[in-house]
Write a protein that holds these residues in place. Structure first.
Motif, PDB file in Angstrom:
ATOM      1  N   LYS A 110      25.334  30.447  43.661  1.00  0.00           N
ATOM      2  CA  LYS A 110      25.705  29.662  44.836  1.00  0.00           C
ATOM      3  C   LYS A 110      27.191  29.816  45.140  1.00  0.00           C
ATOM      4  N   ASP A 111      27.944  30.275  44.160  1.00  0.00           N
ATOM      5  CA  ASP A 111      29.383  30.442  44.341  1.00  0.00           C
ATOM      6  C   ASP A 111      29.737  31.906  44.613  1.00  0.00           C
ATOM      7  N   LEU A 112      28.777  32.668  45.077  1.00  0.00           N
ATOM      8  CA  LEU A 112      29.022  34.074  45.373  1.00  0.00           C
ATOM      9  C   LEU A 112      30.054  34.190  46.497  1.00  0.00           C
ATOM     10  N   GLN A 113      31.080  35.007  46.273  1.00  0.00           N
ATOM     11  CA  GLN A 113      32.135  35.195  47.268  1.00  0.00           C
ATOM     12  C   GLN A 113      32.309  36.678  47.559  1.00  0.00           C
ATOM     13  N   MET A 114      32.794  36.969  48.768  1.00  0.00           N
ATOM     14  CA  MET A 114      33.035  38.346  49.168  1.00  0.00           C
ATOM     15  C   MET A 114      34.507  38.534  49.528  1.00  0.00           C
TER      16      MET A 114
ATOM     17  N   TYR B 258      31.728  41.664  45.914  1.00  0.00           N
ATOM     18  CA  TYR B 258      31.120  40.367  45.661  1.00  0.00           C
ATOM     19  C   TYR B 258      31.420  39.916  44.231  1.00  0.00           C
ATOM     20  N   THR B 259      31.812  38.663  44.094  1.00  0.00           N
ATOM     21  CA  THR B 259      32.127  38.093  42.783  1.00  0.00           C
ATOM     22  C   THR B 259      31.428  36.754  42.618  1.00  0.00           C
ATOM     23  N   TYR B 260      31.241  36.373  41.360  1.00  0.00           N
ATOM     24  CA  TYR B 260      30.697  35.055  41.052  1.00  0.00           C
ATOM     25  C   TYR B 260      31.529  34.456  39.930  1.00  0.00           C
ATOM     26  N   GLU B 261      31.439  33.164  39.756  1.00  0.00           N
ATOM     27  CA  GLU B 261      32.186  32.483  38.703  1.00  0.00           C
ATOM     28  C   GLU B 261      31.370  32.457  37.421  1.00  0.00           C
ATOM     29  N   ASP B 262      31.945  32.991  36.382  1.00  0.00           N
ATOM     30  CA  ASP B 262      31.295  32.969  35.072  1.00  0.00           C
ATOM     31  C   ASP B 262      31.438  31.558  34.508  1.00  0.00           C
ATOM     32  N   PRO B 263      30.344  30.820  34.354  1.00  0.00           N
ATOM     33  CA  PRO B 263      30.459  29.424  33.906  1.00  0.00           C
ATOM     34  C   PRO B 263      30.996  29.288  32.480  1.00  0.00           C
ATOM     35  N   SER B 264      30.879  30.347  31.698  1.00  0.00           N
ATOM     36  CA  SER B 264      31.349  30.255  30.313  1.00  0.00           C
ATOM     37  C   SER B 264      32.862  30.371  30.212  1.00  0.00           C
ATOM     38  N   THR B 265      33.507  30.988  31.227  1.00  0.00           N
ATOM     39  CA  THR B 265      34.964  31.180  31.178  1.00  0.00           C
ATOM     40  C   THR B 265      35.686  30.576  32.367  1.00  0.00           C
TER      41      THR B 265
ATOM     42  N   ASN C 279      36.185  32.239  34.969  1.00  0.00           N
ATOM     43  CA  ASN C 279      36.775  33.376  35.667  1.00  0.00           C
ATOM     44  C   ASN C 279      35.761  34.027  36.589  1.00  0.00           C
ATOM     45  N   ARG C 280      36.263  34.632  37.646  1.00  0.00           N
ATOM     46  CA  ARG C 280      35.382  35.338  38.562  1.00  0.00           C
ATOM     47  C   ARG C 280      35.105  36.734  38.018  1.00  0.00           C
ATOM     48  N   ARG C 281      33.889  37.209  38.261  1.00  0.00           N
ATOM     49  CA  ARG C 281      33.485  38.534  37.831  1.00  0.00           C
ATOM     50  C   ARG C 281      32.885  39.289  39.006  1.00  0.00           C
TER      51      ARG C 281
ATOM     52  N   ALA D 273      43.996  49.725  56.468  1.00  0.00           N
ATOM     53  CA  ALA D 273      43.163  48.774  55.744  1.00  0.00           C
ATOM     54  C   ALA D 273      44.002  48.049  54.698  1.00  0.00           C
ATOM     55  N   LEU D 274      43.418  47.016  54.118  1.00  0.00           N
ATOM     56  CA  LEU D 274      44.135  46.182  53.155  1.00  0.00           C
ATOM     57  C   LEU D 274      43.269  45.953  51.924  1.00  0.00           C
ATOM     58  N   ARG D 275      43.863  46.178  50.770  1.00  0.00           N
ATOM     59  CA  ARG D 275      43.220  45.798  49.511  1.00  0.00           C
ATOM     60  C   ARG D 275      43.588  44.345  49.214  1.00  0.00           C
ATOM     61  N   VAL D 276      42.585  43.509  49.118  1.00  0.00           N
ATOM     62  CA  VAL D 276      42.784  42.120  48.713  1.00  0.00           C
ATOM     63  C   VAL D 276      42.145  41.963  47.340  1.00  0.00           C
ATOM     64  N   PRO D 277      42.842  41.394  46.358  1.00  0.00           N
ATOM     65  CA  PRO D 277      42.260  41.281  45.016  1.00  0.00           C
ATOM     66  C   PRO D 277      40.944  40.516  45.032  1.00  0.00           C
ATOM     67  N   ALA D 278      39.913  41.154  44.475  1.00  0.00           N
ATOM     68  CA  ALA D 278      38.620  40.477  44.367  1.00  0.00           C
ATOM     69  C   ALA D 278      38.613  39.507  43.196  1.00  0.00           C
ATOM     70  N   VAL D 279      39.383  39.834  42.165  1.00  0.00           N
ATOM     71  CA  VAL D 279      39.534  38.962  40.994  1.00  0.00           C
ATOM     72  C   VAL D 279      41.000  38.977  40.594  1.00  0.00           C
ATOM     73  N   GLU D 280      41.420  37.943  39.904  1.00  0.00           N
ATOM     74  CA  GLU D 280      42.747  37.952  39.312  1.00  0.00           C
ATOM     75  C   GLU D 280      42.780  39.027  38.222  1.00  0.00           C
ATOM     76  N   PRO D 281      43.932  39.650  37.985  1.00  0.00           N
ATOM     77  CA  PRO D 281      43.988  40.663  36.922  1.00  0.00           C
ATOM     78  C   PRO D 281      43.414  40.119  35.615  1.00  0.00           C
ATOM     79  N   ILE D 282      42.479  40.853  35.050  1.00  0.00           N
ATOM     80  CA  ILE D 282      41.841  40.358  33.826  1.00  0.00           C
ATOM     81  C   ILE D 282      42.721  40.611  32.600  1.00  0.00           C
ATOM     82  N   TYR D 283      43.753  41.444  32.774  1.00  0.00           N
ATOM     83  CA  TYR D 283      44.739  41.643  31.711  1.00  0.00           C
ATOM     84  C   TYR D 283      46.133  41.408  32.303  1.00  0.00           C
ATOM     85  N   ASP D 284      47.157  41.624  31.527  1.00  0.00           N
ATOM     86  CA  ASP D 284      48.536  41.383  31.954  1.00  0.00           C
ATOM     87  C   ASP D 284      49.051  42.618  32.692  1.00  0.00           C
ATOM     88  N   THR D 285      48.603  42.779  33.942  1.00  0.00           N
ATOM     89  CA  THR D 285      48.933  43.943  34.751  1.00  0.00           C
ATOM     90  C   THR D 285      49.427  43.487  36.118  1.00  0.00           C
TER      91      THR D 285
END
Length: 846
Positions: free
Chosen positions: A59-63, A80-87, A89-91, A556-568
């Motif tokens: 239900k929290d699917l985002q584009m 498309y990303t969804y929220e991982d309920p265990s963390t 974080n979006r995936r 065109a524009l790249r918009v982050p689909a997720v926050e960086p999953i590492y320190d980058t």
């Protein structure tokens, strides 16, 4: 063609194809264990995390809007990303083509889904790192230690400040591959100016496709790639461009191919290449040439077009009495021919074309004379028609002259700036940035300006035409000519593996301070002193003005689909943060720029006064839509008259001076069959190529200088559809599909004609040694009866020894070595393009 396709799709081939599917599924399953995704989810369907599904996270699917990074096409994607309920974080769960992006049109190529594998690659660098082992080499462990971004930036800036204070700013180099826009590689110009180095930046075009740009600059003044009106052309003549494999924009080309081949009248396609590839197999006719001889074929076609009277008289011109005087072997009185938008046609005929018959070309190319003649008549009698070319014909020492001969066919057919023809790309309506770098230059910056040449010597007497010569950097450094570098930073390029005579780069990098910014391990990182890992394209903010597409402006524009999953972070932010630490007013400038987002917001202000066709009128709308574009293209040539768009139609007839200023900026303002661009450096050309002074400006036949001495097999290393910006070697799914025509589920094969194999006692599947003057590599053979007997093919992408666990495992077990270790560093003297396809080799069974 029926026989070719049947022989390629035998029962054995069917089983191999089934094996490829199995290998891909196996690779995806392996990745699922590392990422938490099923094979289906990784490709674009659903997350495999059962907890996510049971907790209703769908239900929290985002584009989010983004841009694919698998090739230069720059297709818009919906991520498309969804929220991982265990963390929390979006995936990323799936990637689709953006229906609102004019390149993607809601579609993706076979590489498009690979973004999830890039994002969740377990071998990614996870934070900045510093080398602790002072020794460098393939077998040396760098001894990485994690450091903070501030520590990394401070150390790099400290070295830059010291070199500047010592009068050695020129010994700092930046090298880059795929530049996207003002928010990354576009920062280089001001950065180099402010720091005081001529080596920011050295681009990779000289090891990519620089030859076509110089060929076009020579005859019609535009040192650029063409845009094309494929939808309206009725004849497409393809010279070595890999249209259905690796030409740009690849995804769109597959879409427009279907349109061209089903419209009425159907676009007829002839492909000229050195091997049987998917484009050639799908064409109406193929002409398989000897490597480096495309120019001879094009000259013969031009000869036929003129002798048969098939040229476009409204664009080119005609004889004063309308009688065709072009006759094989006979000269023509130039005063009898009245040219319109070309210059030097009769002089070209008299000096070169009159003797370039199909029979002459057949002896050079190996293509049947009747096939050359039929193709020329078809091309010359069809309107609109266009000839396209890229690296294939130009990656030789005669590359620019080959390209000029091919491009001359576009002038003879009247396709320049015409419907169904070719033109050039307009840029987006960006506003200015936050500050003007010229206002922040200090004494060091001004003192260093023009004081030293670039390390690659581009633009000097050594390479007067070249804008960049990346392949010369390591060689020149190692020789201390013109000087030695002390520091180099690399962005989206890995020349230690991709450049010819690759071992030269290992020597250079072992002597200097190296900064690598790749998100992934690779050969350059193996020699790096500091790694600044960039975020993957699904995690970063970045603009991307289109590569040449349909001519009208687009970005065109790249918009982050997720926050960086590492320190980058973004590469642009790295440049800005280092700049803030440079002593003097340079730091003030970069504090004004601040960060990538601030820069992009300033650029987007230009859309307020020039909204896009999709309503994008500023920063927020750009992020929401993912693309700004503005149709139509502003200029058009119709029946020899040039028109400009007035807002409602092509209603403004252009003067000759306006055409020269806006469309064909040659000395004459016309398409020049006698190039003033080349004649400006007549001494250089006569010294470096076997051309007499009076013939320098003409498209003409020159023998390519093959390397390898008396070795008898041409060695060609093309890209394939699954070449994913240098990372395919570490993606099992891409490797499994690398060679659709010959198999290669778990390895990359060298393609060899059966006759060639029999002569050497080689059987299908044998391991062989390929030897050139610089050394040898080994590979496995796949027999390919559709290829030339004198040419072997080894697709580019394999031979990595430091790219990640899958690439390295393949190298140890089944993959071939790196062809660039045995490719000599020889370049076209005019364009500076590395002559990758000019080598000759020996092959023997191991």
């Amino acid at each position: 063609m029926k026989n070719i396709l049947e022989s390629m799709f035998t029962r054995r081939r069917f089983l191999q194809t089934s094996g490829a599917t199995g290998a891909a599924a196996f690779g995806a399953a392996g990745m699922a264990k590392l990422t938490g995704f099923s094979a289906v989810g990784a490709g674009g369907a659903a997350p495999s995390n059962a907890a996510a599904a049971s907790n209703g996270s769908w239900k929290d699917l985002q584009m989010t809007k983004n841009i694919c990074h698998q090739c230069p096409a720059r297709c818009g994607i919906n991520v498309y990303t969804y929220e991982d309920p265990s963390t929390g974080n979006r995936r990323v769960t799936s990637i689709y083509g953006d229906p609102g992006n004019p390149i993607a049109n809601g579609k993706l190529c076979p590489k498009g889904h690979l973004g999830t594998y890039f994002l969740y690659d377990p071998d990614r660098f996870k934070q900045p790192m510093r080398r602790t082992n002072p020794n460098k080499g393939r077998d040396e462990d760098p001894g990485w230690e994690p450091i903070s971004w501030d520590e990394a930036y401070d150390e790099i800036a400290s070295r830059i400040n010291e070199l500047r204070e010592n009068g050695e700013a020129h010994k700092i180099a930046h090298l880059y591959g795929r530049g996207w826009g003002p928010s990354d590689a576009g920062l280089y110009g001001d950065w180099g100016k402010l720091v005081g180095t001529p080596n920011a930046a050295i681009g990779h075009a000289s090891i990519c496709a620089e030859g076509s740009k110089h060929a076009k600059a020579a005859v019609e003044g535009n040192a650029s790639y063409n845009s094309y009106d494929y939808k309206n052309t009725n004849y497409l003549l393809i010279f070595g461009a890999g249209f259905l494999e690796a030409f740009r924009p690849y995804n769109y080309l597959m879409q427009v191919w279907g349109h061209m081949r089903t419209k009425s009248p159907k676009t007829r396609v002839t492909t000229v290449d050195v091997r049987m590839n998917p484009t050639m197999a799908a064409s109406d006719r193929y002409l398989m040439t000897k490597p480096g001889t495309d120019g001879a074929l094009a000259l013969a076609m031009a000869h036929v077009i003129l002798t048969e009277g098939l040229w476009d008289r409204e664009f080119v011109g005609d004889f004063d009495d309308g009688e065709n005087r072009f006759s094989t072997g006979s000269t023509v009185d130039a005063e009898r021919f009245e040219e319109v938008w070309t210059r030097g046609l009769v002089d070209w005929w008299n000096a070169e074309l009159k003797d370039r018959t199909p029979e002459w070309a057949a002896g050079i190319t190996g293509v049947d004379a009747d096939d050359i003649r039929r193709t020329a008549v078809e091309f010359g009698s069809t309107r609109p028609a266009m000839a396209i070319f890229e690296r294939g014909p130009t990656a030789h020492t005669n590359g620019v002259y080959n390209g000029m001969a091919i491009h001359a066919l576009n002038a003879l057919s009247g396709s320049m700036f015409a419907e169904g023809g070719l033109f050039y790309q307009m840029g987006p309506s960006y506003a200015s940035g936050p500050a003007d770098a010229d206002d922040y230059r200090d004494g060091i910056s001004r003192t260093m300006e023009g004081r030293y040449p670039r390390i690659d010597m581009a633009g000097t007497e050594r390479w007067p035409f070249a804008g960049t010569m990346m392949q010369e950097v390591a060689k020149n450094h190692n020789a201390g000519d013109p000087y030695k570098l002390k520091m180099a930073m690399f962005y989206t390029t890995n020349p230690i593996w991709t450049a010819p005579d690759a071992p030269e780069w290992e020597k250079m990098m072992s002597e200097i301070f190296v900064v690598d910014t790749s998100p992934f391990p690779g050969e350059t990182a193996k020699f790096a002193d500091i790694v600044l890992p960039e975020s993957t394209y699904l995690e970063r903010l970045q603009d991307s003005p289109t590569y040449p597409f349909e001519g009208w402006p687009m970005t065109a524009l790249r918009v982050p689909a997720v926050e960086p999953i590492y320190d980058t972070t973004e590469f642009g932010n790295m440049m800005i943060e280092i700049g803030k630490r440079i002593k003097g007013p340079t730091s003030d400038y970069y504090r004004q720029v601040d960060n990538v987002e601030n820069l992009l917001k300033h650029l987007a202000r230009g859309f307020e006064d020039d909204p896009g066709d999709n309503g994008v009128d500023g920063w927020e709308a750009w992020k929401e839509q993912g693309v700004w574009y503005k149709k139509p293209y502003h200029w058009k040539q119709h029946r020899g008259v040039f028109y400009e768009w007035d807002g409602e139609g092509y209603n403004i007839e252009m003067t000759e001076e306006e055409v020269r200023e806006k469309l064909m900026p040659t000395e004459s303002g016309k398409f020049e069959f006698d190039s003033s661009y080349l004649r400006a450096e007549v001494d250089y050309i006569t010294q470096h190529l076997n051309v007499s002074r009076d013939r320098v400006g003409f498209p003409q036949w020159l023998d390519p200088e093959y390397t390898g001495g008396n070795r008898d097999l041409h060695f060609v290393t093309p890209k394939t559809p699954m070449t994913a910006e240098g990372r395919s070697g570490n993606i099992p799914q891409a490797t499994a599909l690398m060679q659709p025509s010959v198999g290669g589920n778990d390895r990359c094969y060298v393609e060899m004609h059966p006759q060639t194999a029999r002569e050497r006692g080689i059987k299908d599947g044998d391991r062989v040694r390929i030897t050139a003057d610089l050394g040898s590599i080994e590979a496995y053979v796949r027999l390919m009866p559709q290829n030339r007997p004198d040419t072997i093919i080894l697709p580019y992408e394999h031979g990595h020894w430091a790219q990640g666990r899958w690439a390295e495992a393949q190298e140890r077990a089944t993959a071939p070595g790196n062809p660039n270790e045995m490719t000599e560093n020889v370049s076209d003297p005019i364009s500076g393009l590395a002559a990758y396809y000019t080598g000759r080799v020996d092959v023997e069974r191991v």
